[in-house]
Motif scaffolding. Structure first.
Motif, PDB file in Angstrom:
ATOM      1  N   MET A 247      -4.577  -6.999   2.517  1.00  0.00           N
ATOM      2  CA  MET A 247      -5.533  -6.132   3.201  1.00  0.00           C
ATOM      3  C   MET A 247      -5.426  -4.712   2.652  1.00  0.00           C
ATOM      4  O   MET A 247      -4.335  -4.155   2.547  1.00  0.00           O
ATOM      5  N   LEU A 248      -6.583  -4.141   2.282  1.00  0.00           N
ATOM      6  CA  LEU A 248      -6.643  -2.736   1.889  1.00  0.00           C
ATOM      7  C   LEU A 248      -7.310  -1.973   3.027  1.00  0.00           C
ATOM      8  O   LEU A 248      -8.515  -2.067   3.224  1.00  0.00           O
ATOM      9  N   SER A 249      -6.521  -1.231   3.779  1.00  0.00           N
ATOM     10  CA  SER A 249      -7.060  -0.444   4.885  1.00  0.00           C
ATOM     11  C   SER A 249      -7.602   0.879   4.352  1.00  0.00           C
ATOM     12  O   SER A 249      -7.323   1.271   3.216  1.00  0.00           O
ATOM     13  N   GLN A 250      -8.343   1.593   5.182  1.00  0.00           N
ATOM     14  CA  GLN A 250      -8.887   2.879   4.757  1.00  0.00           C
ATOM     15  C   GLN A 250      -7.763   3.885   4.503  1.00  0.00           C
ATOM     16  O   GLN A 250      -7.829   4.683   3.566  1.00  0.00           O
ATOM     17  N   LYS A 251      -6.725   3.844   5.329  1.00  0.00           N
ATOM     18  CA  LYS A 251      -5.597   4.762   5.131  1.00  0.00           C
ATOM     19  C   LYS A 251      -4.938   4.524   3.783  1.00  0.00           C
ATOM     20  O   LYS A 251      -4.619   5.481   3.057  1.00  0.00           O
ATOM     21  N   LEU A 252      -4.739   3.249   3.432  1.00  0.00           N
ATOM     22  CA  LEU A 252      -4.155   2.951   2.131  1.00  0.00           C
ATOM     23  C   LEU A 252      -5.074   3.396   1.004  1.00  0.00           C
ATOM     24  O   LEU A 252      -4.632   3.975   0.013  1.00  0.00           O
ATOM     25  N   ALA A 253      -6.364   3.109   1.153  1.00  0.00           N
ATOM     26  CA  ALA A 253      -7.321   3.507   0.121  1.00  0.00           C
ATOM     27  C   ALA A 253      -7.310   5.017  -0.076  1.00  0.00           C
ATOM     28  O   ALA A 253      -7.429   5.506  -1.199  1.00  0.00           O
ATOM     29  N   ASP A 254      -7.148   5.758   1.004  1.00  0.00           N
ATOM     30  CA  ASP A 254      -7.183   7.223   0.938  1.00  0.00           C
ATOM     31  C   ASP A 254      -5.896   7.817   0.375  1.00  0.00           C
ATOM     32  O   ASP A 254      -5.938   8.846  -0.311  1.00  0.00           O
ATOM     33  N   GLU A 255      -4.760   7.207   0.650  1.00  0.00           N
ATOM     34  CA  GLU A 255      -3.495   7.886   0.408  1.00  0.00           C
ATOM     35  C   GLU A 255      -2.622   7.292  -0.695  1.00  0.00           C
ATOM     36  O   GLU A 255      -1.664   7.930  -1.131  1.00  0.00           O
ATOM     37  N   LEU A 256      -2.918   6.073  -1.161  1.00  0.00           N
ATOM     38  CA  LEU A 256      -2.115   5.533  -2.254  1.00  0.00           C
ATOM     39  C   LEU A 256      -2.318   6.349  -3.524  1.00  0.00           C
ATOM     40  O   LEU A 256      -3.401   6.895  -3.762  1.00  0.00           O
ATOM     41  N   LYS A 257      -1.288   6.419  -4.345  1.00  0.00           N
ATOM     42  CA  LYS A 257      -1.356   7.175  -5.605  1.00  0.00           C
ATOM     43  C   LYS A 257      -1.930   6.252  -6.683  1.00  0.00           C
ATOM     44  O   LYS A 257      -1.204   5.661  -7.484  1.00  0.00           O
ATOM     45  N   TRP A 258      -3.243   6.146  -6.707  1.00  0.00           N
ATOM     46  CA  TRP A 258      -3.917   5.202  -7.586  1.00  0.00           C
ATOM     47  C   TRP A 258      -3.887   5.652  -9.046  1.00  0.00           C
ATOM     48  O   TRP A 258      -3.987   6.830  -9.353  1.00  0.00           O
ATOM     49  N   LYS A 259      -3.779   4.672  -9.919  1.00  0.00           N
ATOM     50  CA  LYS A 259      -4.144   4.832 -11.321  1.00  0.00           C
ATOM     51  C   LYS A 259      -5.318   3.886 -11.553  1.00  0.00           C
ATOM     52  O   LYS A 259      -5.635   3.049 -10.707  1.00  0.00           O
ATOM     53  N   ASP A 260      -5.954   4.029 -12.694  1.00  0.00           N
ATOM     54  CA  ASP A 260      -7.139   3.212 -12.963  1.00  0.00           C
ATOM     55  C   ASP A 260      -6.833   1.721 -12.852  1.00  0.00           C
ATOM     56  O   ASP A 260      -7.553   0.955 -12.205  1.00  0.00           O
ATOM     57  N   ASP A 261      -5.717   1.291 -13.438  1.00  0.00           N
ATOM     58  CA  ASP A 261      -5.411  -0.145 -13.445  1.00  0.00           C
ATOM     59  C   ASP A 261      -5.071  -0.667 -12.049  1.00  0.00           C
ATOM     60  O   ASP A 261      -5.478  -1.770 -11.672  1.00  0.00           O
ATOM     61  N   SER A 262      -4.343   0.131 -11.244  1.00  0.00           N
ATOM     62  CA  SER A 262      -3.998  -0.334  -9.897  1.00  0.00           C
ATOM     63  C   SER A 262      -5.225  -0.346  -8.987  1.00  0.00           C
ATOM     64  O   SER A 262      -5.376  -1.242  -8.147  1.00  0.00           O
ATOM     65  N   LEU A 263      -6.133   0.621  -9.156  1.00  0.00           N
ATOM     66  CA  LEU A 263      -7.343   0.644  -8.338  1.00  0.00           C
ATOM     67  C   LEU A 263      -8.248  -0.530  -8.688  1.00  0.00           C
ATOM     68  O   LEU A 263      -8.799  -1.177  -7.805  1.00  0.00           O
ATOM     69  N   ARG A 264      -8.381  -0.816  -9.980  1.00  0.00           N
ATOM     70  CA  ARG A 264      -9.189  -1.974 -10.380  1.00  0.00           C
ATOM     71  C   ARG A 264      -8.581  -3.265  -9.835  1.00  0.00           C
ATOM     72  O   ARG A 264      -9.303  -4.151  -9.371  1.00  0.00           O
TER      73      ARG A 264
END
Length: 497
Positions: A247-264
């Protein structure tokens, strides 16, 4: 460290015996440890000594402790919890220490306020000891001994695997997976010392609100950009084997330290049904993650022309040139501009030709519900007029009632996004055919001066108007029934009739 004399051992308190055991595990020889276990057992607490043996001394020390009856279990009593500082109390509840879970991390950072690691920080482990944590293979050798003896089981391994991943102990997690560890049927209990009602698989696939989900999110959010993808990949692999998705919650989507590969990866592999697409697209644009934008096209996120143009404008205004160039190229490659223009023109003409009393037109101005007999109840006004005439018919259905707080303009209701426009209404005309008015239909309508009430109204729940200081005129029909113990008009200082 001298070996205790078994012929005449010094009498020690239970706490002193445990401290001697732990000190011997950390600093003594295997012979000295054997002498302590033979002389002073049983021990009321062995979980900490067993952790120390597995983490810092190795299989021989672990085996000796297991033969002496060591276990990760301990009595959850107030005296034990206080004596060994194995519980952390918070406003929300109590967190118990699960010592077996501290085997996995490469480094114990000793600040686990809301986790099963809390009590580990009370053991006095030094930074020097942490520099000598045994290699994964050596720790796993001791874990296998604990499995063989029954001190650990598959549920224990599953819980250990969960925390190995959230602590970014990837190598240890892979070793546990190779040993058959999984997240199904591993139930957390460290919060308040009782089972949650689900396993770790449920925590990360449902996002169900709990202390466990909050702890999981906090752990992921604490990961660095280069750490995130390996953790997500392994969690995803574990849940996919059970036919589930992370599950990707809105809080995780907002606060995780994304890189292009992890977001994809998240977009392709995780359950993204709960996230705000606009916010995530703008994040990708701000970071120049064109690979992620390309992935978003697979989900149809850029097919809507209005959303796409708004995203391009966001990129243009903020000078996100890399993403803007990609968006413009995408538009040129994929969009039939002529067909899109025709579509927009058709949509505009439809809006112009739309029957003002049609259901679709009315939904833009009114909230309403349908009764079992097919009549309607107006439940909210969304328009911007200062003189409002409530419709008598919407589509083919008659309006027969105005529901509670339909014109609520109060700041008390923090979700009332129509507060500003409702507070400017000066006059409301209720149509013939309406028979019932709910409680506080007009609440804090500070500009309201007049309410036209038809003779068809037979029932009013009092108060009808509350805190409408400019209300001057509202004539009640003859014979109307007033329900409630308050007057129809409360704090309406200018009422004359």
């Amino acid at each position: 460290m001298p070996t205790p004399k078994t012929s005449n051992p010094k009498k020690l308190s239970e706490l002193a015996k445990v401290k001697l055991l732990e000190e011997t595990v950390l600093k003594g020889t295997i012979e000295e440890l054997r002498a302590v276990t033979e002389t002073y057992r049983p021990f009321e607490m062995t979980a900490r000594a067993l952790l120390l043996a597995i983490r810092y001394r190795g299989a021989d020390f672990t085996k000796l402790l297991l033969e002496a009856g060591a276990s990760f279990d301990y009595n959850i009593t107030p005296s034990m919890l206080g004596k060994y500082k194995m519980q952390h109390s918070t406003a929300g509840g109590n967190y118990l220490t699960v010592y077996a879970l501290a085997i996995a991390p490469e480094k114990l950072w000793m600040n686990y306020l809301y986790s099963p690691f809390y009590g580990v920080s009370e053991m006095g482990i030094t930074s020097e000891q942490e520099e000598n944590v045994l290699r994964i293979a050596e720790r796993m050798e001791s874990v296998k001994l604990c499995l063989e003896s029954g001190v650990l089981n598959q549920s224990s391994l599953g819980e250990m695997l969960f925390f190995a991943l959230t602590e970014n102990a990837i190598g240890f997690a892979d070793a546990l997976i190779a040993l058959g560890a999984n997240l199904k049927d591993a139930e957390p209990y460290y919060y308040n010392g009782r089972p949650w009602g689900g396993d770790y698989l449920k925590i990360i696939t449902t996002g169900q609100n709990s202390a466990y989900w909050s702890g999981y999110m906090t752990s992921l959010i604490g990961l660095e950009e280069n750490e995130l993808l390996p953790v997500l990949e392994r969690f995803s692999h574990l849940v996919e084997k059970e036919g589930e998705k992370l599950m990707l919650s809105q809080k995780l989507a907002d606060e995780l330290k994304w890189k292009d590969d992890s977001l994809r990866f998240a977009l392709e592999k995780m359950n993204i049904s709960k996230i705000n697409q606009k916010k995530l697209m703008e994040y990708a644009v701000s970071k120049g993650f064109v690979g992620s934008l390309d992935t978003m096209t697979k989900f149809g996120w850029l097919e809507n022309s209005a959303k796409r143009e708004a995203l391009m404008e966001f990129a243009r205004l903020n000078n996100f040139t890399e993403a803007l160039a990609w968006l413009m190229d995408f538009k040129n490659r994929t969009v039939d501009l002529e067909a899109e223009a025709v579509k927009e023109e058709t949509k505009m003409m439809k809006a112009l030709m739309e029957n003002p009393n049609s259901v679709s037109a009315m939904k833009k101005i009114w909230n309403f519900t349908k009764n079992e007999d097919g009549t309607l109840v107006i439940t909210g006004y969304k328009g911007g007029e200062t003189e409002v005439e409530i419709p008598s018919v919407i589509g083919k259905s008659k309006v027969t009632a105005i529901g509670e707080a339909a014109f609520d303009a109060s700041m008390v209701n923090l979700r009332n996004k129509y507060q500003k426009s409702r507070s400017k209404i000066r006059k409301v005309i209720i149509p013939e055919g309406v028979t019932a008015l709910g409680k506080n239909v007009f609440w804090s309508c500070r500009s309201l001066e007049e309410i036209i009430i038809p003779s068809t109204v037979k029932r009013i729940e009092a108060p009808l108007a509350n805190h409408c200081p400019k209300l001057q005129k509202a004539i009640l029909p003859e014979g109307v029934e007033i329900i409630g113990n308050t007057p129809p008009f409360v704090r309406c200082l200018c009422m004359k009739t």
